[in-house]
Design a protein around this motif. Structure first.
Motif, PDB file in Angstrom:
ATOM      1  N   TYR A 101       0.837  -1.201   0.000  1.00 21.32           N
ATOM      2  CA  TYR A 101       0.000   0.000   0.000  1.00 21.32           C
ATOM      3  C   TYR A 101       0.876   1.258   0.000  1.00 21.32           C
ATOM      4  N   GLU A 102       1.923   1.270   0.847  1.00 22.79           N
ATOM      5  CA  GLU A 102       2.801   2.441   0.922  1.00 22.79           C
ATOM      6  C   GLU A 102       3.535   2.666  -0.405  1.00 22.79           C
ATOM      7  N   GLN A 103       4.001   1.579  -1.018  1.00 25.72           N
ATOM      8  CA  GLN A 103       4.708   1.705  -2.301  1.00 25.72           C
ATOM      9  C   GLN A 103       3.767   2.208  -3.402  1.00 25.72           C
ATOM     10  N   THR A 104       2.538   1.673  -3.414  1.00 25.17           N
ATOM     11  CA  THR A 104       1.569   2.083  -4.442  1.00 25.17           C
ATOM     12  C   THR A 104       1.075   3.499  -4.206  1.00 25.17           C
ATOM     13  N   LEU A 105       0.943   3.876  -2.936  1.00 25.40           N
ATOM     14  CA  LEU A 105       0.545   5.244  -2.602  1.00 25.40           C
ATOM     15  C   LEU A 105       1.564   6.241  -3.149  1.00 25.40           C
ATOM     16  N   LYS A 106       2.835   5.908  -2.986  1.00 27.60           N
ATOM     17  CA  LYS A 106       3.891   6.779  -3.500  1.00 27.60           C
ATOM     18  C   LYS A 106       3.819   6.877  -5.030  1.00 27.60           C
ATOM     19  N   ALA A 107       3.627   5.709  -5.682  1.00 28.78           N
ATOM     20  CA  ALA A 107       3.543   5.688  -7.150  1.00 28.78           C
ATOM     21  C   ALA A 107       2.307   6.435  -7.647  1.00 28.78           C
ATOM     22  N   TYR A 108       1.183   6.282  -6.926  1.00 32.74           N
ATOM     23  CA  TYR A 108      -0.062   6.950  -7.306  1.00 32.74           C
ATOM     24  C   TYR A 108       0.073   8.470  -7.167  1.00 32.74           C
ATOM     25  N   GLY A 109       0.779   8.896  -6.124  1.00 36.47           N
ATOM     26  CA  GLY A 109       0.992  10.328  -5.935  1.00 36.47           C
ATOM     27  C   GLY A 109       1.830  10.934  -7.037  1.00 36.47           C
ATOM     28  N   GLN A 110       2.768  10.123  -7.577  1.00 38.16           N
ATOM     29  CA  GLN A 110       3.639  10.620  -8.647  1.00 38.16           C
ATOM     30  C   GLN A 110       2.965  10.539 -10.020  1.00 38.16           C
ATOM     31  N   ASN A 111       2.052   9.544 -10.177  1.00 36.59           N
ATOM     32  CA  ASN A 111       1.381   9.350 -11.483  1.00 36.59           C
ATOM     33  C   ASN A 111      -0.125   9.147 -11.284  1.00 36.59           C
ATOM     34  N   GLU A 113      -2.569   9.997 -12.987  1.00 36.47           N
ATOM     35  CA  GLU A 113      -3.329   9.779 -14.224  1.00 36.47           C
ATOM     36  C   GLU A 113      -3.194   8.352 -14.753  1.00 36.47           C
ATOM     37  N   ASP A 114      -2.284   7.579 -14.170  1.00 33.02           N
ATOM     38  CA  ASP A 114      -2.060   6.214 -14.631  1.00 33.02           C
ATOM     39  C   ASP A 114      -3.190   5.328 -14.098  1.00 33.02           C
ATOM     40  N   SER A 115      -4.060   4.853 -14.986  1.00 30.87           N
ATOM     41  CA  SER A 115      -5.235   4.084 -14.561  1.00 30.87           C
ATOM     42  C   SER A 115      -4.849   2.750 -13.929  1.00 30.87           C
ATOM     43  N   ARG A 116      -3.765   2.147 -14.431  1.00 31.38           N
ATOM     44  CA  ARG A 116      -3.334   0.861 -13.887  1.00 31.38           C
ATOM     45  C   ARG A 116      -2.910   1.015 -12.423  1.00 31.38           C
ATOM     46  N   ILE A 117      -2.108   2.056 -12.149  1.00 32.95           N
ATOM     47  CA  ILE A 117      -1.667   2.325 -10.773  1.00 32.95           C
ATOM     48  C   ILE A 117      -2.866   2.684  -9.902  1.00 32.95           C
ATOM     49  N   ALA A 118      -3.791   3.479 -10.451  1.00 28.17           N
ATOM     50  CA  ALA A 118      -4.976   3.887  -9.687  1.00 28.17           C
ATOM     51  C   ALA A 118      -5.823   2.680  -9.298  1.00 28.17           C
ATOM     52  N   ASP A 119      -6.040   1.757 -10.247  1.00 27.13           N
ATOM     53  CA  ASP A 119      -6.827   0.554  -9.947  1.00 27.13           C
ATOM     54  C   ASP A 119      -6.159  -0.270  -8.845  1.00 27.13           C
ATOM     55  N   HIS A 120      -4.853  -0.414  -8.959  1.00 29.17           N
ATOM     56  CA  HIS A 120      -4.126  -1.197  -7.955  1.00 29.17           C
ATOM     57  C   HIS A 120      -4.187  -0.517  -6.589  1.00 29.17           C
ATOM     58  N   PHE A 121      -4.104   0.809  -6.596  1.00 28.70           N
ATOM     59  CA  PHE A 121      -4.169   1.574  -5.350  1.00 28.70           C
ATOM     60  C   PHE A 121      -5.519   1.383  -4.659  1.00 28.70           C
ATOM     61  N   PHE A 122      -6.621   1.500  -5.396  1.00 33.11           N
ATOM     62  CA  PHE A 122      -7.947   1.350  -4.788  1.00 33.11           C
ATOM     63  C   PHE A 122      -8.190  -0.098  -4.346  1.00 33.11           C
ATOM     64  N   LYS A 123      -7.616  -1.053  -5.064  1.00 37.02           N
ATOM     65  CA  LYS A 123      -7.713  -2.447  -4.650  1.00 37.02           C
ATOM     66  C   LYS A 123      -7.005  -2.676  -3.319  1.00 37.02           C
ATOM     67  N   LEU A 124      -5.830  -2.074  -3.178  1.00 43.87           N
ATOM     68  CA  LEU A 124      -5.077  -2.207  -1.931  1.00 43.87           C
ATOM     69  C   LEU A 124      -5.773  -1.508  -0.767  1.00 43.87           C
ATOM     70  N   GLN A 125      -6.489  -0.431  -1.045  1.00 47.17           N
ATOM     71  CA  GLN A 125      -7.274   0.218   0.004  1.00 47.17           C
ATOM     72  C   GLN A 125      -8.301  -0.750   0.578  1.00 47.17           C
ATOM     73  N   SER A 126      -8.951  -1.518  -0.300  1.00 45.97           N
ATOM     74  CA  SER A 126      -9.920  -2.527   0.155  1.00 45.97           C
ATOM     75  C   SER A 126      -9.222  -3.613   0.971  1.00 45.97           C
ATOM     76  N   GLN A 127      -8.042  -4.035   0.526  1.00 47.47           N
ATOM     77  CA  GLN A 127      -7.297  -5.050   1.272  1.00 47.47           C
ATOM     78  C   GLN A 127      -6.890  -4.532   2.654  1.00 47.47           C
TER      79      GLN A 127
END
Length: 627
Positions: A101-111, A113-127
């Protein structure tokens, strides 16, 4: 209750035996403080508990599911990780989810607009919701904050060695364990963090064994003291204070026994010198008895000589030592001193305290003329001869032999009686055997290297001592002797330390670094300062409460209170007092929750509800009071 058992554990280092055939058990309620001279094997014993390569025979047993968490003296961390990622390095699914989650949060903050990263980020929020990851994240951030680390996303490579050690401490405190092993846990901690850590450990669910130089901390946490001495493990029940009392009684008993042995030895020596021939069983037995007593007396004499001594002639010091006039110091855009003036005279022993990063070490560098002031003036007395004991050992090559290192620093130093001492004699006084004198510095323990460094500073016969965290990694016996030396030191001492016990013993006043370039001088001991600071903090908190609840005047003329409102107002005042008392009690309880984070979160919710009720009642009281 889980138990770790050790039977007949032995360990050697080269040709030196550290401990021989020692046995003990560690159980859940134990809080064991491990002490002993540097080089006697404290860290080696801790290593033996976690790594079978350290001991020669399999002598350690514990349940199969027994978990150990270990803070080493020099922990190794992955420099590419962020602070939070390093703390949650466990293999459990919960830890893995928080890391991802922390790694994806960092990547999501940097990108974003990237839909792939965004989907993974919201999935990890559920986890995170499913595995209670938010609670673990809260635990991590609470521990790091208490230890003085506030930037959780900072990369480890950007942190100092001391800060990285705090991250390693947070890592082991968070990990679930049946046995928590801590090697010098208070290094680099300020007073508030040390106090919090003591409370945390007192509430820890598992057993704890720890090595520390901090005697107040040892006294607050330990319920058993283990001392490694003469290759054996001596146990004392209770905290450090109880240990000192029992040790004194044991020493008195031993002294009486040794005196009795010496008297017997003298009598037997006369008998042997009389030339009585050993004929018959009685005479043979008496000769054997003489040899046995001779060995015991020689051993007692050798033990007496093992006492560390500091006897080095001191140089004369004039009245003026240091004068700072309107001094300013800025490093990296940060103000450490602003318009600071100070006069330090001969004979003064000053403690320097304050949080990490406020400029204490930089201040010593200024006095040592290693760091230039940004503005203002420093004047150093003509007779000043500085000995600077820095946090990190300087000028000590690992492949250099101990005796050669000291000879390069100084030779034929005079003691207080004017007798010249060779480097070898000085090393013997500092408990370095002839074998250790010929050893490479790399073969010494960390504590032995610090003791050798201390000797190297003192043999230069300074009359001004600048000490930067001198108690780190020194054993308690060496510190006790050093404190006695400093108390009789006629020169000037300026010591930076978080060790309250040490400062209470050797200083008479303090420089309190408050941050943002502000320094305050306090005349008194560290303990007295802390008590006054606590009282002032309580007064400010009380004044804030009073100001919040005091009625404000209004321009318009309020309506008179009805009879029911008058009764209500009368009841509101004690109700507010009761709610404030509940609030304070709850805060104190939360401060001592230890690692029970579920209870801590429940108490936080209760506190928020209580504060909301208090605000509502206070507003109603204010409204009625105005009328």
């Amino acid at each position: 209750m889980k138990t770790l058992s050790v039977e007949n554990l032995s360990q050697t280092m080269g040709d030196k035996t550290l401990f021989d055939q020692i046995s003990f058990k560690i159980q859940t309620p134990d809080r064991i403080g491990l002490i002993g001279l540097n080089g006697t094997g404290k860290t080696t014993l801790l290593n033996c508990l976690v790594d079978e390569h350290y001991y020669q025979t399999k002598t350690i047993t514990h349940p199969r599911d027994y978990q150990i968490s270990y803070l080493q003296q020099n922990p190794q961390l992955d420099q590419s990780l962020s602070v939070l990622e390093a703390v949650v390095q466990g293999k459990e699914a919960l830890y893995a989810t928080v890391r991802q989650y922390e790694q994806t949060l960092k990547a999501y903050g940097q990108n974003p607009e990237d839909s792939r990263i965004a989907d993974h980020f919201f999935k990890l929020q559920s986890q995170m919701d499913q595995v209670d990851g938010w609670e673990l994240q809260s635990q991590v951030e609470t521990i790091l904050t208490k230890l003085g680390i506030v930037d959780f996303q900072q990369q480890l490579a950007q942190l100092s060695g001391g800060q990285q050690r705090l991250v390693a401490l947070a890592q082991v405190l968070l990990a679930p364990a049946d046995l928590l092993i801590l090697d010098e846990p208070t290094n680099h901690l300020d007073e508030a963090a040390i106090k919090w850590l003591a409370t945390f450990l007192n509430n820890y669910a598992g057993a704890i064994i720890f090595v520390t130089h901090d005697r107040y901390f040892l006294n607050q946490v330990a319920n058993r003291i283990w001392e490694i001495d003469h290759q054996k493990l001596q146990e004392y029940q209770g905290n450090y204070e109880a240990y000192v009392d029992q040790k004194a009684q044991n020493e008195a008993t031993l002294a009486a026994t040794q005196q009795h042995q010496r008297n017997l030895y003298r009598q037997e020596l006369k008998w042997m010198q009389a030339g009585v021939q050993a004929r018959g069983t009685k005479q043979n037995a008496r000769v054997d008895r003489f040899h046995e007593l001779s060995q015991q007396v020689q051993q007692a004499a050798a033990d007496d000589q093992r006492e560390l001594t500091i006897d080095i002639k001191q140089q004369r010091l004039g009245k003026d030592v240091f004068r700072l006039e309107e001094a300013g110091l800025e490093i990296g855009g940060k103000d450490l001193l602003i318009d600071f003036s100070l006069q330090i005279n001969a004979g003064e022993h000053i403690g320097v305290i304050g949080g990490n990063g406020v400029g204490k070490s930089s201040f010593l560098n200024v006095l040592a003329q290693r760091q230039a002031l940004s503005q203002g003036k420093l004047t150093v007395g003509q007779t000043v001869r500085i000995g600077y004991y820095t946090q990190h050992v300087e000028g000590m090559a690992p492949d250099q032999r101990v005796i050669n290192y000291l000879e390069a620093v100084g030779q034929n130093v005079e003691n207080s009686s004017g007798y010249r001492l060779s480097a070898s004699q000085l090393l013997e006084q500092f408990l370095f055997s002839s074998r250790q004198q010929g050893a490479f510095i790399r073969d010494l323990s960390g504590g032995q290297q610090r003791r050798l460094y201390l000797l190297a500073i003192l043999i230069q016969q300074p009359n001004v001592l600048l000490l930067d965290e001198p108690t780190n990694n020194l054993d308690i016996q060496t510190m006790t002797i050093l404190e006695d030396y400093l108390n009789n030191f006629r020169g000037c001492v300026v010591a930076v330390s978080h060790d309250r016990y040490f400062l209470d013993k050797i200083t008479s006043n303090l420089l309190v670094f408050q941050g943002h370039g502000q320094v305050k001088r306090y005349w008194g001991s560290y303990s007295e300062y802390l008590e006054i600071a606590h009282q002032e903090k309580a007064k400010i908190a009380k004044a804030d409460k009073t100001s919040k609840s005091s009625p404000a005047t209004t321009a318009s003329k309020p309506k008179k209170l009805t009879y029911q409102e008058q009764l209500e107002l009368k009841e509101l005042e004690p109700k507010i007092e009761h709610l404030e008392e509940e609030q304070e009690q709850l805060k104190q309880r939360m401060a001592t929750e230890g690692q029970d984070y579920q209870k801590l979160i429940a108490d936080q919710k209760e506190l928020e509800a209580l504060e909301q009720t208090l605000d509502q009642v206070s507003e109603r009281w204010l409204e009625l009071s105005e009328r």
